[in-house]
Design an enzyme around this catalytic site. Structure first.
Site, PDB file in Angstrom:
ATOM      1  N   LYS A 137       0.898  -0.413  15.013  1.00  0.00           N
ATOM      2  CA  LYS A 137       2.309  -0.478  15.413  1.00  0.00           C
ATOM      3  C   LYS A 137       2.692  -1.717  16.230  1.00  0.00           C
ATOM      4  O   LYS A 137       3.873  -2.035  16.345  1.00  0.00           O
ATOM      5  CB  LYS A 137       2.676   0.782  16.228  1.00  0.00           C
ATOM      6  CG  LYS A 137       2.744   2.037  15.389  1.00  0.00           C
ATOM      7  CD  LYS A 137       3.983   2.054  14.518  1.00  0.00           C
ATOM      8  CE  LYS A 137       3.858   2.986  13.350  1.00  0.00           C
ATOM      9  NZ  LYS A 137       3.763   2.343  12.048  1.00  0.00           N
TER      10      LYS A 137
ATOM     11  N   TYR B 213       3.934   6.386  10.163  1.00  0.00           N
ATOM     12  CA  TYR B 213       3.115   5.242   9.745  1.00  0.00           C
ATOM     13  C   TYR B 213       3.968   4.164   9.078  1.00  0.00           C
ATOM     14  O   TYR B 213       3.767   2.972   9.327  1.00  0.00           O
ATOM     15  CB  TYR B 213       2.006   5.715   8.793  1.00  0.00           C
ATOM     16  CG  TYR B 213       0.897   4.708   8.627  1.00  0.00           C
ATOM     17  CD1 TYR B 213      -0.169   4.651   9.523  1.00  0.00           C
ATOM     18  CD2 TYR B 213       0.904   3.795   7.572  1.00  0.00           C
ATOM     19  CE1 TYR B 213      -1.189   3.719   9.377  1.00  0.00           C
ATOM     20  CE2 TYR B 213      -0.106   2.860   7.413  1.00  0.00           C
ATOM     21  CZ  TYR B 213      -1.153   2.836   8.316  1.00  0.00           C
ATOM     22  OH  TYR B 213      -2.165   1.908   8.169  1.00  0.00           O
TER      23      TYR B 213
ATOM     24  N   HIS C 107       0.851  -1.198   0.000  1.00  0.00           N
ATOM     25  CA  HIS C 107       0.000   0.000   0.000  1.00  0.00           C
ATOM     26  C   HIS C 107       0.879   1.238   0.000  1.00  0.00           C
ATOM     27  O   HIS C 107       1.772   1.361   0.832  1.00  0.00           O
ATOM     28  CB  HIS C 107      -0.905   0.014   1.236  1.00  0.00           C
ATOM     29  CG  HIS C 107      -2.130  -0.821   1.066  1.00  0.00           C
ATOM     30  ND1 HIS C 107      -3.307  -0.564   1.722  1.00  0.00           N
ATOM     31  CD2 HIS C 107      -2.363  -1.905   0.285  1.00  0.00           C
ATOM     32  CE1 HIS C 107      -4.210  -1.462   1.362  1.00  0.00           C
ATOM     33  NE2 HIS C 107      -3.665  -2.288   0.500  1.00  0.00           N
TER      34      HIS C 107
ATOM     35  N   PRO D  20      -4.431   0.078  18.821  1.00  0.00           N
ATOM     36  CA  PRO D  20      -4.196  -0.413  17.453  1.00  0.00           C
ATOM     37  C   PRO D  20      -4.179   0.675  16.380  1.00  0.00           C
ATOM     38  O   PRO D  20      -3.650   0.430  15.288  1.00  0.00           O
ATOM     39  CB  PRO D  20      -5.359  -1.385  17.215  1.00  0.00           C
ATOM     40  CG  PRO D  20      -6.376  -1.061  18.235  1.00  0.00           C
ATOM     41  CD  PRO D  20      -5.658  -0.486  19.400  1.00  0.00           C
TER      42      PRO D  20
ATOM     43  N   TYR E  72      -9.210   5.489   7.721  1.00  0.00           N
ATOM     44  CA  TYR E  72      -9.410   5.725   9.159  1.00  0.00           C
ATOM     45  C   TYR E  72     -10.385   6.898   9.269  1.00  0.00           C
ATOM     46  O   TYR E  72     -10.067   7.993   8.792  1.00  0.00           O
ATOM     47  CB  TYR E  72      -8.106   6.128   9.843  1.00  0.00           C
ATOM     48  CG  TYR E  72      -7.038   5.052   9.917  1.00  0.00           C
ATOM     49  CD1 TYR E  72      -6.212   4.775   8.825  1.00  0.00           C
ATOM     50  CD2 TYR E  72      -6.836   4.337  11.092  1.00  0.00           C
ATOM     51  CE1 TYR E  72      -5.219   3.809   8.907  1.00  0.00           C
ATOM     52  CE2 TYR E  72      -5.841   3.373  11.185  1.00  0.00           C
ATOM     53  CZ  TYR E  72      -5.033   3.103  10.093  1.00  0.00           C
ATOM     54  OH  TYR E  72      -4.048   2.150  10.176  1.00  0.00           O
TER      55      TYR E  72
END
Ligand code: FAD
Ligand code: DHB
Length: 413
Positions: free
Chosen positions: A318, A406, A94, A314, A222
């Site tokens: 990580k 990220y 991704h 979550p 998200y």
């Protein structure tokens, strides 16, 4: 006859003391989750022996549904460990993800902002691949163990005591790797006056669902909505993973599939919901959210690794990646110790691992604070969340900071 006691109807004797079986190895690994399995794999590659013990069975461990997003460093570690072939063939690279706020969307272009990507590949599959490799190599495992107690941690040869198939077992080793997760025994073996813990518990949980339907979007979303957080994720082109923020008092039985899909649709907004393919869920569970760090991550010859030492909420994906980071530091340190006798790297294990852990704790906490509805928040804090989202949307620097975290910060070894 006088003077003689009547013969007893039956006799009792003390149970025989069970024979203790003694095993010896270089590293005793407590826990066959991703941390324990990867550590045994990396050590075996360098000819260092280990015994892995777990209170569960292999089938149980392989069925646990958990993480889904792997950082580049995790991908590299699995490939170098010789357990990455299926991930490279079936995983989904991704190059970005979306943040959504009450219907407004902003894409974080991971590849454009950092030159790096992440890999969507389930923890279940990582675990299966590692097990397949370890079993093929003849790794010694003890499954279904009870009463595991690490002792003699400050001695040259520490010992792990346990019960296995009705017998007591004593494993003598050079080092113990506590890879036994948040609820394991390893952390508890460190004296209370040595261990410091830091914790934040969040006032909600994540309700997660897996369904055999194509994902709603080819990248993760998200979303923060006034009814609560939602996450659209996936496991493959035909299997989706969705989460919604729920009350801690909720039970999975309160959430029929129908109720779940309706709530998800409201939180992701009509445009995205129009693309959603719903179906029967084949896994549904609620996970609490917690930030937790234990310091130090080493006591004598015991090392804490992964969730045994730290937990992140979550949001930001990580947890597994941190566990793999710990394993990379510890494996490298142990290889150095066995090859050249140098203990400098294992002596700095806690310091090196914690430097990265705290930064990932900060990121996971920050993203959790940004993306959820908090019962205690006033209108002011809600405005702050919105302002932060707008700032990330408008500032390339802010978006890059989010992207950099990220994809994973480097390990400073
Ligand atoms: P664990 O996986 O917990 O393994 C510990 C092992 O030790 C288990 O097999 C257990 O049976 C065994 N054990 C426990 N006690 C004992 C004992 N007394 N004796 C012997 N054995 C014992 N992380 C990410 O990086 N990305 C994500 O996208 C992500 N999503 C997540 C989503 C959810 C819903 C959840 C709950 C977690 C998520 N995580 C994610 C976190 C990730 O799953 C964990 O960080 C990871 O499993 C940690 O691995 P570990 O090997 O340290 O511990
Ligand atoms: C998944 C879990 C996460 O916590 C996350 O941030 C992204 C994806 C998942 O399970 O797919």
């Amino acid at each position: 006859m006088p003077g003689h006691a009547p013969a007893p109807l039956c006799t009792f004797s003390e149970p025989e003391t069970p024979v203790t079986r003694t095993l010896t190895t270089e590293i005793c690994i407590i826990g066959a989750g991703p941390a324990g399995l990867l550590l045994s794999q990396m050590l075996a590659q360098e000819g260092i022996s280990s015994i892995v013990v777990d209170r569960q069975t292999r089938t149980h461990i392989e069925a646990r549904i958990r993480a889904g997003v792997l950082e580049q460093g995790t991908v590299d570690a699995l490939v170098e460990a010789g357990a990455g072939a299926r991930m490279m063939a079936e995983g989904l690279p991704h190059s970005g993800f979306d943040l959504a706020f009450d219907g407004d969307r902003h894409r974080i272009d991971l590849a454009g902002l950092t030159g790096k990507t992440v890999m969507v590949y389930g923890q279940t599959e990582v675990t299966k691949d590692l097990f397949a490799q370890r079993v093929a190599d003849g790794q010694t495992f003890l499954f279904g163990v009870d009463d595991v107690v690490p002792t003699d941690l400050k001695e040259r040869r520490p010992v792990v005591h346990l019960r296995h198939e009705g017998r007591s077992v004593r494993i003598e080793c050079d080092y113990i790797a506590g890879c036994d997760g948040f609820r394991g025994v390893s952390r508890k073996a460190i004296p209370a006056d040595v261990l410091r813990t830091f914790e934040r518990v969040y006032p909600f949980g994540w309700l997660g669902v897996l369904t055999e339907r194509p994902p709603v979007s080819h990248e993760l979303i998200y979303a923060n909505h006034e009814r609560g957080f939602a996450l659209c994720s996936m496991r493959s082109a035909t299997r989706s993973r969705y989460y919604i923020q729920c009350d801690l008092s909720d039970d999975v039985d309160d959430w029929s599939d129908d109720r779940f899909w309706k709530e998800l649709c409201r939180r992701i907004g009509p445009e995205t919901a129009a693309e959603l393919q719903t179906g029967p869920s084949f896994e549904k569970s609620i996970a609490p959210l917690r930030s937790f760090v234990a310091e130090p991550m080493r006591y004598g010859n015991l090392f804490l690794v992964g969730d045994a030492a730290h937990i992140v909420p979550p949001t930001g994906a990580k947890g597994l990646n941190l566990a793999v980071g710990d394993v990379r530091v510890l494996a490298r340190g142990l290889v150095r110790r066995y090859r050249s006798g140098e203990t400098d790297l294992i002596d700095r294990y806690s310091e090196i691992a914690l430097a990265r852990v705290w930064k990932a704790e900060r990121f996971s906490w920050q993203l959790s604070m940004l993306m959820h509805q908090f019962p205690e928040h006033s209108p002011f804090e809600k405005k702050m969340q919105r302002a932060e989202f707008e700032y990330i949307r408008q500032s390339e620097a802010a978006s890059r900071s989010m992207a950099e975290n990220y994809v994973g910060l480097p390990l400073e070894m």
